[in-house]
Write a protein that holds these residues in place. Structure first.
Motif: not given
Length: 396
Positions: A255-264
């Protein structure tokens, strides 16, 4: 900065937890002793920032604020996996027990699914009892401290008796460098009924068990909580121990990596996330996110990673958050920064304690303080409350 150790046996997800909490890149692999040297990185304890309540825009300097959540840095230490007999040098042994010396609290990561044996080797889920891992770590740390004291114990007893010395003080000298205070030792020794000058091995072990509960409290991180076999084990752990947090370190890291990538859109510790459409998530990525939502967030309320850090800081260590300012009317420092600092202080602290925490000279010249919320002068012995905004008034 408060130091908290992430510990446990090999291959239970310690480094995944560490990476998820800090967004570091500690090596992760499915074999024992992936972590060779202790890794250090910054994680964050979270609390409500007063900015929204006061209707101001804060300018954090020693911390961060995300949508009204203040993130206060703490140091995590990712220690190599311990195996039974570590206090005798087995596995990576005493070197890594030594890495635990300055930690104020332990986050004991265990495999709640029972899919790793006592040595950290992969086995079928449900085939190993994780409650045995809790007992093993407590025993290893107790025996490590016992080894420090036992080798000189008889000589120290004779010296204390002949020279009429305080045995508690002698124990503190022997355990110097471990972060244990004289007050911790006195409190623990009172729990042992026998006179301290007559202690043998049993009494010494009883004392050390109490000492570690007081000075090095432990929270159990029941990792791999999304695996079906974990649920009954988590219930058993919660029935047996006071501080247990179900967790999925891999889910938090995703979740943190998806957030950093701007997906969530996702805030650490939150019970849900929002997928940002139009950014090219694959079907596989969407399915992975939905798995996390259904099997972790909807079941346990969060991934447990942020909750574990918060409970270690605010429950185990009994800390509160105080916001020091210079201008109590505008909640600013001398440069006009609004609510610039958030400091972790022990519950029961007063304004003078806060002043010394900021700087020795400020503590030495302390006169009184002002509660900025109430616009009220408070004395040195006034007990601070969680979320207080305090201005320190000095004589110079």
């Amino acid at each position: 900065m408060i130091q908290i150790a992430v510990t446990g046996k090999p291959n239970v997800g310690k480094s995944s937890f560490f990476n998820a909490a800090t967004l570091s890149e500690a090596e992760v692999a499915s074999y024992p002793f992936t972590t060779i040297d202790a890794n250090h990185a910054v994680a964050y304890a979270s609390c409500r920032c007063p900015c929204q309540e006061l209707g101001v825009q804060c300018n954090p300097k020693n911390s961060r604020c995300i949508d009204g959540t203040r993130l206060i840095p703490v140091e995590l230490i990712d220690v190599a996996g311990l195996v039974p007999g570590a206090h005798e040098g087995r596995g990576l042994g005493n070197k890594f027990l030594d890495d635990l010396r300055q930690a104020r609290a332990f986050l004991h990561v265990i495999d709640a699914s029972g899919s790793t044996d006592e040595e950290g080797r992969p086995v079928e889920p449900g085939s190993h009892d994780p409650l045995e891992d809790v007992q093993f770590l407590e025993e290893e740390i107790t025996m490590w401290f016992y080894g420090i004291l036992e080798k000189n114990w008889d000589r120290l007893l004779r010296k204390a008796a002949s020279e009429k010395l305080d045995m508690n003080r002698i124990i503190h000298e022997q355990l110097s460098g471990t972060g244990i205070t004289p007050e911790d030792i006195i409190e623990a020794s009172r729990k042992v009924e026998a006179d301290i000058y007559s202690w043998g091995k049993d009494e010494l072990l009883e004392f050390l068990d109490e000492l570690l509960r007081i000075a090095k409290p432990m929270l159990i991180v029941a990792n791999k909580a999304d695996i079906p076999e974990a649920r009954k084990n988590i219930e058993r752990l919660m029935d047996s121990y006071p501080h247990v947090v179900p967790a999925s370190a891999e889910a938090e890291l995703a979740l943190r990596r998806a957030s950093e990538a701007g997906f969530i859109n996702y805030t650490p510790g939150a019970g849900d996330f929002e997928i940002i459409d139009g950014l090219g998530l694959t079907d596989r990525q969407r399915a992975a996110l939905e798995y996390i939502r259904e099997n972790v967030l909807e079941v346990y309320g969060s991934t447990g990673v942020q909750e574990a850090i918060n409970r270690a800081v605010f429950d185990l260590l009994d800390m509160i958050v105080v916001f020091p300012v210079e201008d109590e009317h505008h909640f600013t420092d001398q440069r006009g920064n609004v609510l610039p600092d958030a400091l972790l202080v022990p519950r029961g602290s007063g304004p003078r304690d806060l002043a010394y925490l900021i700087h020795t000279e400020i503590g030495d010249s302390f006169m009184h303080a002002v509660d900025a919320r109430k616009g009220m002068r408070v004395a040195a012995d006034h007990e601070l409350e969680d979320g207080d905004i305090i201005s320190i008034i000095c004589s110079r």
